[in-house]
Design an enzyme around this catalytic site. Structure first.
Site, short mmCIF file in Angstrom:
data_model
loop_
_atom_site.label_atom_id
_atom_site.label_comp_id
_atom_site.label_asym_id
_atom_site.label_seq_id
_atom_site.Cartn_x
_atom_site.Cartn_y
_atom_site.Cartn_z
N LYS A 1 -28.92 1.44 20.11
CA LYS A 1 -29.45 0.48 21.08
C LYS A 1 -28.86 -0.91 20.83
O LYS A 1 -28.29 -1.15 19.75
CB LYS A 1 -30.98 0.44 20.98
CG LYS A 1 -31.50 -0.01 19.61
CD LYS A 1 -32.98 0.30 19.44
CE LYS A 1 -33.44 -0.12 18.05
NZ LYS A 1 -34.81 0.33 17.76
N TYR B 1 -24.11 -33.56 15.34
CA TYR B 1 -25.25 -34.16 16.05
C TYR B 1 -26.27 -34.75 15.08
O TYR B 1 -26.65 -34.11 14.08
CB TYR B 1 -25.95 -33.10 16.91
CG TYR B 1 -25.13 -32.67 18.10
CD1 TYR B 1 -24.73 -33.60 19.06
CD2 TYR B 1 -24.77 -31.35 18.28
CE1 TYR B 1 -23.98 -33.20 20.17
CE2 TYR B 1 -24.03 -30.94 19.38
CZ TYR B 1 -23.64 -31.88 20.32
OH TYR B 1 -22.91 -31.49 21.41
C1 LIG Z 1 -34.84 0.92 16.42
C2 LIG Z 1 -35.59 2.16 16.14
C3 LIG Z 1 -35.21 3.01 15.08
C4 LIG Z 1 -34.13 2.66 14.08
O1 LIG Z 1 -34.67 1.84 13.06
P1 LIG Z 1 -33.78 1.40 11.78
O2 LIG Z 1 -34.77 0.75 10.89
O3 LIG Z 1 -32.75 0.44 12.29
O4 LIG Z 1 -33.20 2.63 11.21
C5 LIG Z 1 -35.86 4.21 14.97
N1 LIG Z 1 -36.86 4.55 15.80
C6 LIG Z 1 -37.28 3.74 16.80
C7 LIG Z 1 -38.41 4.17 17.68
C8 LIG Z 1 -36.67 2.52 16.99
O5 LIG Z 1 -37.10 1.70 17.97
#
Ligand SMILES: *Cc1c(COP(=O)(O)O)cnc(C)c1O
Length: 390
Positions: free
Chosen positions: A42, A270
């Site tokens: 994702k 800045y």
């Molecule tokens: C993002 C996510 C993961 C992965 O988690 P990591 O800690 O990056 O391995 C797994 N399951 C769900 C439901 C997630 O949203």
């Protein structure tokens, strides 16, 4: 537009796809041959590029992918990925159900309203939509409250437009030193599965583990694990570092554009939040907070050049930051510096950045903007050489 020749002019991300493949292989060894590996790609593969990451993970033994949105799933299909893809986010519209059927994407179901809609759309087309049911065992986010989980699953089993292919839950603190919350969530998960008992669909895929749970406890692996952060080469917590020899896959590099010498007492950037303490040689680097370098790191970060650390000074601006190169007289205009990742024997990790500005490695990695091109790392060239365009 032929912008390829511009891609490494200013700042860019180098992605070591081989590292993602090796990390996946290590995780695969960890879980053994009977557990599936779902690579979580994702948010554009945690900023690494989702298609490239998915292909690299597949080469290391990933069986399936997870994304947050339907658009991300369809994007992977357009990039030629044919493995199962699970959408972790909440889908609730009939056009989304059509798209799941059209693109062979697995939606998550958390409510009876969703189940009814998915069933109606699928059965109107004479189709049967495979779904994964999400149980809320203690995250209080997505998922059906675990107490109602068995009833929801049994109700879905009676709908001929749906097929319950998987049941999962998400752990809230698998990276904590104290395992008690994880144990409680696991007990709740097991209770729902036990309540289904004989009614459990054949071949049901049960999954609970994220990266931390995959690394720490094989009792949490069930039929599949969902790994994100570890794929990209980072342990989910400091106390989990070194359990597996994971290799960071991302390096962020940028170019020095201008060098100037200023007297002691010169205010920088800045609001002049920093004043030079001695006559100084400053280098302007072409990367800023619009690229994903958190402004909160102002005067709390540094960059690497030829394995040496140079402090960043003054406020980080939208497109540039300033470093103090007084002790590095050989740094020249056009030189490439490493903002994050490995540089010869030194490295700067997303955990270090997170600690300096009050956030976590996940947030750092997916915070890099689309203005930075993602290039494939090349190992024959020394760092700072020309990366190729992937
Ligand atoms: C993002 C996510 C993961 C992965 O988690 P990591 O800690 O990056 O391995 C797994 N399951 C769900 C439901 C997630 O949203």
């Amino acid at each position: 537009m032929p912008v390829g020749f511009l891609q490494d002019s200013r700042a860019w991300i180098e992605v070591d796809e081989g590292a993602i493949t090796r990390n996946t292989r290590l995780l695969r060894q960890r879980i053994g041959p009977n557990v599936k590996l779902m690579a979580v790609v994702k948010a554009n593969g945690y900023g690494h590029g989702d298609g490239a990451t998915a292909k690299a993970a597949r080469a290391g033994g990933a069986d399936a992918f997870a994304v947050a949105s339907l658009a991300e799933a369809v994007g992977l299909r357009h990039q030629g990925l044919q493995e199962p893809i699970l959408v972790l986010g909440h889908l609730s519209r009939s056009d989304e159900v059509h798209a799941c059927l059209r693109w062979h994407v697995l939606p998550t179901v958390s409510t009876m309203d969703q189940a009814r809609l998915f069933h109606t759309v699928a059965s109107r087309l004479g189709a049967c939509l495979p779904v994964h049911v999400n149980l809320d065992t203690g995250m209080a986010r997505l998922g059906v409250p675990w107490q109602e989980g068995a009833a929801l699953i049994q109700a879905i089993l009676r709908l001929d437009g749906l097929q319950v292919e998987g049941v999962y839950s998400h752990l809230a603190a698998a990276d904590a030193v104290d395992p008690s919350l994880t144990k409680q969530q696991q007990q709740r998960f097991d209770r729902v599965l036990a309540a289904l008992a004989n009614g459990q669909p054949a071949g049901l895929c049960r999954h609970l583990a994220n990266s931390a749970a995959t690394i720490t406890d094989s009792g949490l692996h069930y039929d599949m694990v969902r790994v994100g952060l570890a794929l990209y080469g980072h342990a989910p917590a400091e106390h989990l570092e070194g359990i597996l020899p994971l290799q960071p896959a991302m390096a962020v590099r940028a170019r020095v554009t201008i060098l100037k010498t200023v007297p002691a007492g010169t205010g920088i950037s800045y609001d002049h939040r920093y004043h030079t303490k001695r006559p100084s040689r400053l280098a302007v680097v072409a990367i800023g907070y619009a690229d994903g370098v958190p402004r909160l790191l102002s005067s709390r970060m540094g960059v690497l050049h030829q394995g040496q650390w140079l402090p960043q000074v003054g406020s980080i601006t939208m497109d540039q930051l300033v470093i103090d190169a007084t002790d590095h007289p050989r740094l020249h205009t056009g030189a490439v510096v490493t903002v994050l990742g490995n540089d010869e024997t030194a490295s700067i990790s997303p955990r270090q950045w997170g600690q300096a500005c009050g956030t976590i490695p996940w947030d750092i990695l997916c915070g890099f903007s689309s203005r930075l091109p993602r290039l494939q790392a090349v190992h024959s060239a020394p760092h700072g050489g020309q990366p190729t365009i992937s």
